[in-house]
Design a protein around this motif. Structure first.
Motif, PDB file in Angstrom:
ATOM      1  N   ASP A   5       0.851  -1.182   0.000  1.00  9.77           N
ATOM      2  CA  ASP A   5       0.000   0.000   0.000  1.00  9.77           C
ATOM      3  C   ASP A   5       0.889   1.234   0.000  1.00  9.77           C
ATOM      4  O   ASP A   5       1.477   1.578   1.017  1.00  9.77           O
ATOM      5  CB  ASP A   5      -0.907  -0.014   1.224  1.00  9.77           C
ATOM      6  CG  ASP A   5      -1.782   1.239   1.283  1.00  9.77           C
ATOM      7  OD1 ASP A   5      -1.735   2.054   0.345  1.00  9.77           O
ATOM      8  OD2 ASP A   5      -2.507   1.379   2.281  1.00  9.77           O
ATOM      9  N   GLN A   6       1.000   1.896  -1.149  1.00  7.33           N
ATOM     10  CA  GLN A   6       1.901   3.040  -1.265  1.00  7.33           C
ATOM     11  C   GLN A   6       1.229   4.346  -0.865  1.00  7.33           C
ATOM     12  O   GLN A   6       1.865   5.392  -0.897  1.00  7.33           O
ATOM     13  CB  GLN A   6       2.447   3.127  -2.688  1.00  7.33           C
ATOM     14  CG  GLN A   6       3.380   1.957  -3.009  1.00  7.33           C
ATOM     15  CD  GLN A   6       3.895   2.022  -4.411  1.00  7.33           C
ATOM     16  OE1 GLN A   6       3.212   1.674  -5.347  1.00  7.33           O
ATOM     17  NE2 GLN A   6       5.127   2.495  -4.554  1.00  7.33           N
ATOM     18  N   SER A   7      -0.046   4.295  -0.469  1.00  9.63           N
ATOM     19  CA  SER A   7      -0.743   5.536  -0.150  1.00  9.63           C
ATOM     20  C   SER A   7      -0.295   6.126   1.172  1.00  9.63           C
ATOM     21  O   SER A   7      -0.485   7.311   1.417  1.00  9.63           O
ATOM     22  CB  SER A   7      -2.256   5.292  -0.130  1.00  9.63           C
ATOM     23  OG  SER A   7      -2.581   4.381   0.903  1.00  9.63           O
ATOM     24  N   THR A   8       0.294   5.313   2.030  1.00 10.80           N
ATOM     25  CA  THR A   8       0.691   5.799   3.354  1.00 10.80           C
ATOM     26  C   THR A   8       2.178   5.629   3.602  1.00 10.80           C
ATOM     27  O   THR A   8       2.613   5.593   4.747  1.00 10.80           O
ATOM     28  CB  THR A   8      -0.092   5.059   4.448  1.00 10.80           C
ATOM     29  OG1 THR A   8       0.182   3.660   4.331  1.00 10.80           O
ATOM     30  CG2 THR A   8      -1.579   5.315   4.333  1.00 10.80           C
ATOM     31  N   THR A   9       2.961   5.495   2.538  1.00 10.24           N
ATOM     32  CA  THR A   9       4.384   5.247   2.710  1.00 10.24           C
ATOM     33  C   THR A   9       5.203   6.487   2.353  1.00 10.24           C
ATOM     34  O   THR A   9       4.711   7.397   1.701  1.00 10.24           O
ATOM     35  CB  THR A   9       4.854   4.074   1.838  1.00 10.24           C
ATOM     36  OG1 THR A   9       4.595   4.383   0.480  1.00 10.24           O
ATOM     37  CG2 THR A   9       4.158   2.787   2.231  1.00 10.24           C
ATOM     38  N   THR A  10       6.464   6.468   2.802  1.00  9.11           N
ATOM     39  CA  THR A  10       7.411   7.532   2.490  1.00  9.11           C
ATOM     40  C   THR A  10       8.634   6.900   1.837  1.00  9.11           C
ATOM     41  O   THR A  10       9.107   5.853   2.289  1.00  9.11           O
ATOM     42  CB  THR A  10       7.846   8.259   3.778  1.00  9.11           C
ATOM     43  OG1 THR A  10       6.681   8.763   4.428  1.00  9.11           O
ATOM     44  CG2 THR A  10       8.786   9.409   3.467  1.00  9.11           C
ATOM     45  N   ASP A 107      10.063   2.330  -0.177  1.00  9.13           N
ATOM     46  CA  ASP A 107       8.887   2.998   0.373  1.00  9.13           C
ATOM     47  C   ASP A 107       8.451   2.273   1.638  1.00  9.13           C
ATOM     48  O   ASP A 107       8.065   1.105   1.598  1.00  9.13           O
ATOM     49  CB  ASP A 107       7.739   2.988  -0.640  1.00  9.13           C
ATOM     50  CG  ASP A 107       8.041   3.825  -1.866  1.00  9.13           C
ATOM     51  OD1 ASP A 107       8.921   4.698  -1.783  1.00  9.13           O
ATOM     52  OD2 ASP A 107       7.403   3.605  -2.901  1.00  9.13           O
TER      53      ASP A 107
END
Ligand code: FES
Length: 108
Positions: A5-10, A107
């Motif tokens: 899930d890349q929506s909440t990663t940095t 990420d």
């Protein structure tokens, strides 16, 4: 289907692509999280949590091919596709990883 899930990663630069020999893995820290990054013989990159979910084995030292990563301690195997274990362990966490100007970016 991706389990990352890349929506909440940095994105974190953890090192250089050349730090990881072809066909091997290396451990890095990304944003305070220990990760294992692999560069497969086809040049593709994969990243997982560094500690095996079975008993904490060093996944960066595991053997891998295009489909699975095998932990060096008790030989449980995990699919690159979704992190599921093909041998009965809990799934491994996967992270998105890519190359950017020769750098490894994970990420987390
Ligand atoms: S610690 Fe990885 S298979 Fe046991």
């Amino acid at each position: 289907m991706s389990v990352v899930d890349q929506s909440t990663t940095t994105a974190h630069v953890v090192g250089r692509v050349d730090d990881v020999p072809l066909g091997e893995g290396r451990a890095f820290v990304a944003g305070g999280v220990q990760v294992a990054v692999f560069r497969l013989r086809d040049g593709s990159l994969h990243a997982t949590q560094a500690a095996c979910p079975h008993a904490g084995g060093p996944l960066a030292d595991g053997q891998t091919d295009a489909d699975v990563l095998v932990c060096p301690l008790h030989l449980f195997a995990y699919r690159w596709r979704d992190g599921a274990s093909t041998s009965g362990a809990a799934p491994v966490r996967l992270f998105a990883v890519h190359e950017e100007d020769g750098q490894l970016v994970v990420d987390v």
